[in-house]
Design an enzyme around this catalytic site. Sequence first.
Site, mmCIF file in Angstrom:
data_model
loop_
_atom_site.group_PDB
_atom_site.id
_atom_site.type_symbol
_atom_site.label_atom_id
_atom_site.label_comp_id
_atom_site.label_asym_id
_atom_site.label_seq_id
_atom_site.Cartn_x
_atom_site.Cartn_y
_atom_site.Cartn_z
ATOM 1 N N HIS A 1 36.518 36.945 37.150
ATOM 2 C CA HIS A 1 36.723 36.434 38.336
ATOM 3 C C HIS A 1 36.330 37.562 39.213
ATOM 4 O O HIS A 1 36.782 38.404 39.241
ATOM 5 C CB HIS A 1 38.143 35.871 38.629
ATOM 6 C CG HIS A 1 38.540 35.444 39.997
ATOM 7 N ND1 HIS A 1 39.104 34.290 40.077
ATOM 8 C CD2 HIS A 1 38.296 35.991 41.083
ATOM 9 C CE1 HIS A 1 39.444 34.045 41.240
ATOM 10 N NE2 HIS A 1 38.828 35.064 42.124
ATOM 11 N N HIS B 1 37.026 30.987 42.660
ATOM 12 C CA HIS B 1 36.786 31.347 41.450
ATOM 13 C C HIS B 1 35.312 31.367 41.213
ATOM 14 O O HIS B 1 34.698 30.310 41.185
ATOM 15 C CB HIS B 1 37.446 30.438 40.124
ATOM 16 C CG HIS B 1 37.215 31.296 39.008
ATOM 17 N ND1 HIS B 1 38.064 32.086 38.245
ATOM 18 C CD2 HIS B 1 35.977 30.858 38.033
ATOM 19 C CE1 HIS B 1 37.334 32.319 37.051
ATOM 20 N NE2 HIS B 1 36.235 31.662 36.940
ATOM 21 N N HIS C 1 35.694 40.294 41.338
ATOM 22 C CA HIS C 1 36.532 41.258 42.056
ATOM 23 C C HIS C 1 35.963 42.568 42.341
ATOM 24 O O HIS C 1 34.927 43.112 41.887
ATOM 25 C CB HIS C 1 37.964 41.388 41.209
ATOM 26 C CG HIS C 1 37.736 41.858 39.773
ATOM 27 N ND1 HIS C 1 37.025 41.151 38.783
ATOM 28 C CD2 HIS C 1 37.969 43.037 39.210
ATOM 29 C CE1 HIS C 1 37.021 41.804 37.663
ATOM 30 N NE2 HIS C 1 37.419 42.993 38.054
ATOM 31 N N CYS D 1 42.856 33.894 39.318
ATOM 32 C CA CYS D 1 43.420 32.544 39.938
ATOM 33 C C CYS D 1 45.204 32.335 39.860
ATOM 34 O O CYS D 1 45.524 31.899 40.701
ATOM 35 C CB CYS D 1 42.716 31.539 38.988
ATOM 36 S SG CYS D 1 40.801 31.555 39.541
ATOM 37 N N ASN E 1 32.410 45.656 38.743
ATOM 38 C CA ASN E 1 31.843 45.651 37.319
ATOM 39 C C ASN E 1 31.537 44.277 36.742
ATOM 40 O O ASN E 1 31.925 43.502 37.276
ATOM 41 C CB ASN E 1 32.859 46.186 36.021
ATOM 42 C CG ASN E 1 33.587 47.511 36.505
ATOM 43 O OD1 ASN E 1 32.835 48.536 36.702
ATOM 44 N ND2 ASN E 1 34.892 47.689 36.163
ATOM 45 N N HIS F 1 37.028 46.598 42.983
ATOM 46 C CA HIS F 1 37.906 47.565 42.956
ATOM 47 C C HIS F 1 37.491 48.391 44.280
ATOM 48 O O HIS F 1 36.537 48.753 44.633
ATOM 49 C CB HIS F 1 37.409 48.474 41.862
ATOM 50 C CG HIS F 1 37.654 47.988 40.262
ATOM 51 N ND1 HIS F 1 38.771 48.008 39.607
ATOM 52 C CD2 HIS F 1 36.777 47.052 39.888
ATOM 53 C CE1 HIS F 1 38.515 47.282 38.452
ATOM 54 N NE2 HIS F 1 37.304 46.784 38.753
ATOM 55 N N CYS G 1 42.365 31.794 34.287
ATOM 56 C CA CYS G 1 42.074 32.949 34.791
ATOM 57 C C CYS G 1 43.037 33.622 35.324
ATOM 58 O O CYS G 1 43.856 33.167 36.215
ATOM 59 C CB CYS G 1 40.967 32.793 35.890
ATOM 60 S SG CYS G 1 40.542 34.130 37.009
HETATM 61 P P1 AMP Z 1 37.428 44.894 35.399
HETATM 62 O O1 AMP Z 1 37.646 45.637 33.875
HETATM 63 O O2 AMP Z 1 36.496 45.603 36.194
HETATM 64 O O3 AMP Z 1 37.169 43.396 35.189
HETATM 65 O O4 AMP Z 1 38.643 44.774 36.255
HETATM 66 C C1 AMP Z 1 39.781 44.199 36.041
HETATM 67 C C2 AMP Z 1 41.016 45.063 36.404
HETATM 68 O O5 AMP Z 1 42.070 44.025 36.542
HETATM 69 C C3 AMP Z 1 41.407 46.247 35.868
HETATM 70 O O6 AMP Z 1 41.415 47.286 36.632
HETATM 71 C C4 AMP Z 1 42.940 45.606 35.136
HETATM 72 O O7 AMP Z 1 43.783 46.879 35.382
HETATM 73 C C5 AMP Z 1 43.186 44.880 36.446
HETATM 74 N N1 AMP Z 1 44.374 43.935 35.978
HETATM 75 C C6 AMP Z 1 44.335 43.216 34.955
HETATM 76 N N2 AMP Z 1 45.678 42.368 35.146
HETATM 77 C C7 AMP Z 1 46.107 42.529 36.331
HETATM 78 C C8 AMP Z 1 47.188 42.057 36.708
HETATM 79 N N3 AMP Z 1 48.092 41.382 36.284
HETATM 80 N N4 AMP Z 1 47.637 42.535 38.033
HETATM 81 C C9 AMP Z 1 47.160 43.632 38.892
HETATM 82 N N5 AMP Z 1 45.716 44.181 38.191
HETATM 83 C C10 AMP Z 1 45.432 43.538 37.085
#
Ligand code: AMP
Length: 113
Positions: free
Chosen positions: A97, A46, A99, A7, A86, A101, A4
């Site tokens: 994982h 997680h 999250h 993680c 999402n 926004h 992940c």
């Molecule tokens: P989702 O598409 O809702 O699962 O959101 C995942 C988010 O994680 C996206 O907006 C990506 O731009 C962001 N993301 C993916 N990898 C990283 C990373 N290494 N650092 C910061 N953000 C990330």
Amino acid sequence: MENCIFCKIINGDIPAQRVYEDDDMLIIKDVNPQAEIHLLLLPKEHYADIEEMSDEQAQTLARCIKKLSGMTKQLGLEEGFRLVSNKGKHGCQSVGHLHIHILGGEQLGDRMA
Ligand code: AMP
């Protein structure tokens, strides 16, 4: 969780722009910002999404969101913000994982999608 990406960020195994951290959560800058300010609130535990979330994890997440409401000035979000989480294929979730926004720093559109 071994594979992940969030993680790994939480554990410090891969770098990220860390904005805030406590025992329950890490807030980082999204690497692909969709607004002037685009942060991600990552619970440290997680679980993939709200379907997998336990009652205890739900309480922790509520505590994190409540704490966020007291940090708006520090985060540059005092004029308001949008929280989005999402879920699954139709929601276009790309990282399994949970999250949240956090979008703001500018006038956002009045449509969600
Ligand atoms: P989702 O598409 O809702 O699962 O959101 C995942 C988010 O994680 C996206 O907006 C990506 O731009 C962001 N993301 C993916 N990898 C990283 C990373 N290494 N650092 C910061 N953000 C990330």
